[in-house]
Write a protein that holds these residues in place. Sequence first.
Motif, mmCIF file in Angstrom:
data_model
loop_
_atom_site.group_PDB
_atom_site.id
_atom_site.type_symbol
_atom_site.label_atom_id
_atom_site.label_comp_id
_atom_site.label_asym_id
_atom_site.label_seq_id
_atom_site.Cartn_x
_atom_site.Cartn_y
_atom_site.Cartn_z
ATOM 1 N N UNK A 135 0.848 -1.094 -0.072
ATOM 2 C CA UNK A 135 0.183 -0.201 0.002
ATOM 3 C C UNK A 135 0.974 1.183 -0.071
ATOM 4 N N UNK A 136 0.868 2.273 -1.098
ATOM 5 C CA UNK A 136 1.652 2.996 -1.186
ATOM 6 C C UNK A 136 0.600 4.433 -0.927
ATOM 7 N N UNK A 137 1.052 5.414 -0.062
ATOM 8 C CA UNK A 137 0.277 6.527 0.450
ATOM 9 C C UNK A 137 0.882 7.697 -0.450
ATOM 10 N N UNK A 138 -0.099 8.481 -0.927
ATOM 11 C CA UNK A 138 0.463 9.776 -1.442
ATOM 12 C C UNK A 138 -0.379 10.989 -1.293
ATOM 13 N N UNK A 139 0.034 12.212 -0.957
ATOM 14 C CA UNK A 139 -0.714 13.404 -0.593
ATOM 15 C C UNK A 139 -1.248 13.951 -1.765
ATOM 16 N N UNK A 140 -2.489 14.762 -1.531
ATOM 17 C CA UNK A 140 -2.984 15.779 -2.627
ATOM 18 C C UNK A 140 -2.014 16.891 -2.487
ATOM 19 N N UNK A 141 -1.881 17.586 -3.320
ATOM 20 C CA UNK A 141 -0.966 18.496 -3.446
ATOM 21 C C UNK A 141 -1.523 19.882 -2.630
ATOM 22 N N UNK A 142 -0.651 20.472 -2.118
ATOM 23 C CA UNK A 142 -0.938 21.753 -1.554
ATOM 24 C C UNK A 142 -1.772 22.744 -2.119
ATOM 25 N N UNK A 143 -1.900 22.828 -3.277
ATOM 26 C CA UNK A 143 -2.709 23.790 -3.978
ATOM 27 C C UNK A 143 -4.189 23.023 -4.066
ATOM 28 N N UNK A 144 -4.361 21.981 -4.321
ATOM 29 C CA UNK A 144 -5.272 21.173 -4.338
ATOM 30 C C UNK A 144 -6.132 21.168 -2.879
ATOM 31 N N UNK A 145 -5.333 21.060 -1.742
ATOM 32 C CA UNK A 145 -5.786 21.033 -0.481
ATOM 33 C C UNK A 145 -6.129 22.462 -0.107
ATOM 34 N N UNK A 146 -5.529 23.653 -0.779
ATOM 35 C CA UNK A 146 -5.824 24.920 -0.442
ATOM 36 C C UNK A 146 -7.308 25.194 -0.945
ATOM 37 N N UNK A 147 -7.602 24.760 -2.164
ATOM 38 C CA UNK A 147 -8.956 24.796 -2.979
ATOM 39 C C UNK A 147 -10.189 24.133 -2.104
ATOM 40 N N UNK A 148 -9.538 23.010 -1.470
ATOM 41 C CA UNK A 148 -10.739 22.348 -0.475
ATOM 42 C C UNK A 148 -11.029 23.227 0.610
ATOM 43 N N UNK A 149 -9.840 23.926 1.172
ATOM 44 C CA UNK A 149 -10.164 24.521 2.521
ATOM 45 C C UNK A 149 -10.854 25.948 1.946
ATOM 46 N N UNK A 150 -10.564 26.343 0.885
ATOM 47 C CA UNK A 150 -11.171 27.561 0.520
ATOM 48 C C UNK A 150 -12.777 27.200 0.204
ATOM 49 N N UNK A 151 -12.868 26.479 -0.422
ATOM 50 C CA UNK A 151 -14.330 25.783 -0.240
ATOM 51 C C UNK A 151 -15.061 25.656 0.907
ATOM 52 N N UNK A 152 -14.276 25.046 1.901
ATOM 53 C CA UNK A 152 -14.884 24.950 3.222
ATOM 54 C C UNK A 152 -15.205 26.437 3.713
ATOM 55 N N UNK A 153 -14.239 27.203 3.656
ATOM 56 C CA UNK A 153 -14.523 28.768 4.169
ATOM 57 C C UNK A 153 -15.792 29.227 3.386
ATOM 58 N N UNK A 154 -15.779 29.095 1.999
ATOM 59 C CA UNK A 154 -16.804 29.533 1.309
ATOM 60 C C UNK A 154 -18.382 29.032 1.833
ATOM 61 N N UNK A 155 -18.195 27.784 2.015
ATOM 62 C CA UNK A 155 -19.472 26.915 2.567
ATOM 63 C C UNK A 155 -20.009 27.616 3.730
ATOM 64 N N UNK A 156 -18.772 27.962 4.753
ATOM 65 C CA UNK A 156 -19.352 28.469 5.926
ATOM 66 C C UNK A 156 -19.680 29.793 6.028
ATOM 67 N N UNK A 157 -19.188 30.636 5.172
ATOM 68 C CA UNK A 157 -19.516 32.067 4.798
ATOM 69 C C UNK A 157 -21.121 32.012 4.182
ATOM 70 N N UNK A 158 -21.534 31.102 3.316
ATOM 71 C CA UNK A 158 -22.814 30.982 2.995
ATOM 72 C C UNK A 158 -23.810 30.551 4.077
ATOM 73 N N UNK A 159 -23.133 30.106 5.211
ATOM 74 C CA UNK A 159 -24.146 29.687 6.349
ATOM 75 C C UNK A 159 -24.243 31.102 7.348
ATOM 76 N N UNK A 160 -23.434 32.265 7.252
ATOM 77 C CA UNK A 160 -23.471 33.205 8.151
ATOM 78 C C UNK A 160 -24.733 34.025 8.368
ATOM 79 N N UNK A 161 -25.432 34.148 7.336
ATOM 80 C CA UNK A 161 -26.751 34.898 7.356
ATOM 81 C C UNK A 161 -27.688 33.696 8.368
#
Length: 286
Positions: free
Chosen positions: A68-94
Amino acid sequence: MDKLNNILNNFSFSQAESELYLACLKLHKATVSEIAEKAGVGRTVAYFHIKNLIKRNILKQLKKNKKIIITPVSPSELAERLQEQVGDFKSLIPKLENLSVAENEIPQIEIEDSKTAFEKIYDEVINMPIGSMWKVLEDRRGAEAELKLLDNTYWANFFSQMATRKILTKAIFTKELLQDVNKSITPENYAMLKKRQWDVHTISEELLPIKNFIVMYNNKISFMFPEISMTITIRHAALYYIIDTMFETIFALTEKVEAPWGKPNIKNIPPDTQTPQKATEEDIYY
């Protein structure tokens, strides 16, 4: 590296998960044992956290030569996912803010039916800061029932504390109440009543036949029904504002009474003690 760990921790990475992800980035492709060694953690611990990171799609696994070989997602891909999470949270603020507003807008209502409920309200009033104010709207029937509800000892203490703490009673009383209240109170308590701080306006019961009374203090409105020993207290800033505005409107349109209970008898008080003294905390007892 500590800064990277702190950033990842802010996005729900545990300390071990942060170390393992960073180790994967350095190795690019590796087994669990290699990642554990690089991160400086035990293999069992590494396996547990790597499994969680795979479920979250932060790490990926593939088989190579039965390993079993493990590989990470790239930092840019991780950043996009984290940004999506921030966006999802912002949409819930109201919606989240609306929840907070709704909670604050829900009136707090207490309904009690005992003499103790009246004492509780009066005790809250006399324990307000020195020089505070409460407001009262009352007619003769309400006052007569109120004074009969509690004994003379309680009223003596209440009147004394109100006078000592210089708590102002801003009141709209009916003319009939002012004419007859002395019939429902002992001479001693009536004398103490005169020593309290008052700002009284009056109106005919024909125009204000409420038969009970209302008190207002600390953003609370209490509807008092002494004949059945019941109180309904509502705490709500917006509702208090509405009722207070109505009170002040009636107050402004009614007749001011300079000495509602007659002037206090001070003829036997030495001249040097006739000047009112400012109350201090040392003067207070209860």
